[in-house]
Write a protein that holds these residues in place. Structure first.
Motif, PDB file in Angstrom:
ATOM      1  N   UNK A 190     -12.297  59.445  -1.534  1.00  0.00           N
ATOM      2  CA  UNK A 190     -11.790  60.315  -0.477  1.00  0.00           C
ATOM      3  C   UNK A 190     -12.854  60.469   0.603  1.00  0.00           C
ATOM      4  N   UNK A 191     -12.505  60.156   1.850  1.00  0.00           N
ATOM      5  CA  UNK A 191     -13.461  60.333   2.944  1.00  0.00           C
ATOM      6  C   UNK A 191     -12.892  61.368   3.917  1.00  0.00           C
ATOM      7  N   UNK A 192     -13.698  62.357   4.245  1.00  0.00           N
ATOM      8  CA  UNK A 192     -13.252  63.439   5.132  1.00  0.00           C
ATOM      9  C   UNK A 192     -13.695  63.104   6.554  1.00  0.00           C
ATOM     10  N   UNK A 193     -12.763  63.158   7.509  1.00  0.00           N
ATOM     11  CA  UNK A 193     -13.072  62.748   8.886  1.00  0.00           C
ATOM     12  C   UNK A 193     -12.740  63.870   9.857  1.00  0.00           C
ATOM     13  N   UNK A 194     -13.537  63.940  10.914  1.00  0.00           N
ATOM     14  CA  UNK A 194     -13.321  64.988  11.918  1.00  0.00           C
ATOM     15  C   UNK A 194     -13.085  64.433  13.309  1.00  0.00           C
ATOM     16  N   UNK A 195     -13.031  63.120  13.455  1.00  0.00           N
ATOM     17  CA  UNK A 195     -12.786  62.530  14.778  1.00  0.00           C
ATOM     18  C   UNK A 195     -12.097  61.187  14.584  1.00  0.00           C
ATOM     19  N   UNK A 196     -11.554  60.650  15.686  1.00  0.00           N
ATOM     20  CA  UNK A 196     -10.892  59.342  15.589  1.00  0.00           C
ATOM     21  C   UNK A 196     -11.872  58.267  15.133  1.00  0.00           C
ATOM     22  N   UNK A 197     -13.106  58.315  15.660  1.00  0.00           N
ATOM     23  CA  UNK A 197     -14.088  57.294  15.273  1.00  0.00           C
ATOM     24  C   UNK A 197     -14.351  57.346  13.767  1.00  0.00           C
ATOM     25  N   UNK A 198     -14.524  58.576  13.243  1.00  0.00           N
ATOM     26  CA  UNK A 198     -14.790  58.711  11.805  1.00  0.00           C
ATOM     27  C   UNK A 198     -13.602  58.202  10.977  1.00  0.00           C
ATOM     28  N   UNK A 199     -12.386  58.516  11.460  1.00  0.00           N
ATOM     29  CA  UNK A 199     -11.193  58.090  10.718  1.00  0.00           C
ATOM     30  C   UNK A 199     -11.074  56.567  10.730  1.00  0.00           C
ATOM     31  N   UNK A 200     -11.322  55.955  11.881  1.00  0.00           N
ATOM     32  CA  UNK A 200     -11.219  54.489  11.959  1.00  0.00           C
ATOM     33  C   UNK A 200     -12.233  53.827  11.026  1.00  0.00           C
ATOM     34  N   UNK A 201     -13.445  54.384  11.027  1.00  0.00           N
ATOM     35  CA  UNK A 201     -14.495  53.830  10.172  1.00  0.00           C
ATOM     36  C   UNK A 201     -14.112  53.960   8.692  1.00  0.00           C
ATOM     37  N   UNK A 202     -13.566  55.137   8.336  1.00  0.00           N
ATOM     38  CA  UNK A 202     -13.184  55.379   6.931  1.00  0.00           C
ATOM     39  C   UNK A 202     -12.089  54.402   6.503  1.00  0.00           C
ATOM     40  N   UNK A 203     -11.118  54.187   7.384  1.00  0.00           N
ATOM     41  CA  UNK A 203     -10.014  53.268   7.048  1.00  0.00           C
ATOM     42  C   UNK A 203     -10.567  51.854   6.852  1.00  0.00           C
ATOM     43  N   UNK A 204     -11.497  51.463   7.720  1.00  0.00           N
ATOM     44  CA  UNK A 204     -12.089  50.121   7.570  1.00  0.00           C
ATOM     45  C   UNK A 204     -12.902  50.015   6.277  1.00  0.00           C
TER      46      UNK A 204
END
Ligand code: GLY
Length: 429
Positions: free
Chosen positions: A161-175
């Motif tokens: 599980x990766x917690x994200x607070x911005x679009x950049x963080x979310x994109x990185x987590x998905x990758x």
């Protein structure tokens, strides 16, 4: 009666300790167990619990062991063997086993299964969707403003599980999950969930396919550092009961969560016999389920079973036989607090093999029980062998007394690099 407990962490130490207090078992094995477990003795005949060197996921060897030793009841602690279908395999050859079947264990083993079940059955949860395509996942995450949890579907040993607070963080987590496969095949598909805020609590209910017996309120501390900072861990400490969650509030939460879950199971033909443990966020809009676990929590087990007054063998049999409605759960009025002592660096890299001192003195304090999670015994000495090493658990007449006692005992135990969170249960006071 002969009992086999599967697993070797703090949860399993607690299960063995509690089962050993029943007068019914005459023999208890634990596979693989740990050196703390190997020191427990049975109340019925003073015999020592025997650890057997079979891993919790080595299902064929566990089956063979249970059959050869005429085990009457097998209790499964961890999620992985449940997800692998250990219960079905024991049942197929007529062995009595406690825990959900592979189908029922999907509440934990497949986050997408759990999410879709909740959506179909009106169990309150947050906005979410699952994807096999990373670009579609990124689009959905951006609709949430990047404030989301990105979860690898499938088992990732509690780490996917990766917690994200911005679009950049979310994109990185998905990758990381889908392209780099940081969590292996668990990242074939991802679940993106809206981040919600509020107070997180743990709910546990023992089930027999038609009845769910609610446990008292408890709270875990998932982050490694004080003030809920640092990385997510398996859990750094727990306490029960939660003073701001009185009986009526707890029943309200249970009606909102457990009742629709149980009727959904009945409607969909899911015969859940075992422990259902939803992680719940108390939000302004009411309770919302963050995730389901299909087993006892760790370190929730430590505070629950030190408070439980019933015979655990009776309860497990009732959970298997569908007769839980004949049992009333009884709890000591006392509070319980568990403080986890972890290896320096956990949950990232940490060293093992450090000599542990002070264990016997801490354990000798009345009201204190030290459960082993990641220890091994070499030449008569206890050494560290895992990230979470010990769960120092104390009972007290109120939360403050239990907490003081747990910290007093934890302070007596030492090993190179040991660390604890100093704020377990602090918010509740
Ligand atoms: N208390 C966290 C867990 O058991 O997953």
């Amino acid at each position: 009666m002969k009992i086999l407990v599967i697993g070797g962490g703090g949860r399993e130490h607690t299960l063995v300790w509690k089962l050993a207090q029943s007068l019914r078992p005459t023999k208890i094995w634990c596979a693989p167990g740990n050196p703390g477990i190997a020191k427990e003795t049975l109340k019925s005949n003073n015999s020592t619990v025997e650890c057997v060197e079979i891993g919790a996921e080595n299902i064929n060897s566990l089956l063979e062991f249970a059959r050869n030793n005429k085990v009457d009841l097998t209790v499964v602690g961890p999620d992985n063997p449940l997800a692998m279908g250990i219960v079905d395999k024991f049942q197929n050859i007529g062995l009595q086993v406690w825990g959900p079947t592979q189908q029922a264990a999907q509440f934990e083993s497949s986050k997408i299964f759990a999410q879709e079940f909740m959506d179909r059955n009106g169990v309150p949860t947050m906005k979410s969707a699952s994807f096999k395509d990373s670009e579609k996942a990124k689009t959905f995450a951006s609709q949430l403003g990047g404030k989301c949890a990105v979860k690898a579907d499938g088992l990732a040993l509690g780490k996917g599980v990766l917690i994200c607070n911005s679009n950049d963080e979310a994109n990185l987590a998905i990758e990381q999950i889908m392209t780099d496969r940081t969590f292996g095949d668990a990242g074939t598909s991802v679940l993106i969930q809206e981040l919600i805020t509020g107070m997180e609590i743990s709910l546990h209910a023992l089930c027999d396919g038609k009845t769910a017996k609610l446990f008292p309120s408890s709270q875990d501390h998932k982050r490694a550092l004080e003030n809920d900072l640092g990385l997510n861990t398996g859990g750094m400490g727990t306490y029960s009961p939660v003073p701001f969650l009185k009986e009526d509030k707890l029943s309200e939460i249970a009606s909102a969560v457990i009742e629709p879950w149980l009727s959904g199971c009945a409607r969909e033909g899911i015969d859940f016999r075992g422990m259902i443990y939803p992680g719940i966020m108390l939000t302004d809009e009411g309770p919302k389920v963050l995730e389901f676990n299909a087993r006892f929590g760790d370190p929730e087990t430590q505070i629950y079973l030190t408070r439980l007054q019933n015979d655990l063998v009776d309860l497990f049999e009732a959970s298997i036989n569908g007769t839980l409605d004949e049992h009333e759960l009884q709890w000591t009025e006392q509070s319980a607090v568990c403080v986890v002592i972890a290896s320096g660096g956990y949950p990232s890299n940490y060293e093992k093999g450090k000599v542990i001192s002070g264990l016997e003195d801490a354990d000798a304090i009345p009201g204190v029980k030290v459960f082993h999670a990641g220890t091994k015994m070499v030449n008569g000495e206890f050494l560290t062998a895992g990230g979470r090493v010990l769960g120092v658990t104390a009972l007290g007449d109120n939360l403050l007394l239990a907490r003081n006692l747990a910290y007093e005992a934890a302070a007596m135990i030492n090993f190179d690099g040991a660390f604890i969170r100093k704020d377990i249960a602090a918010k509740a006071l």
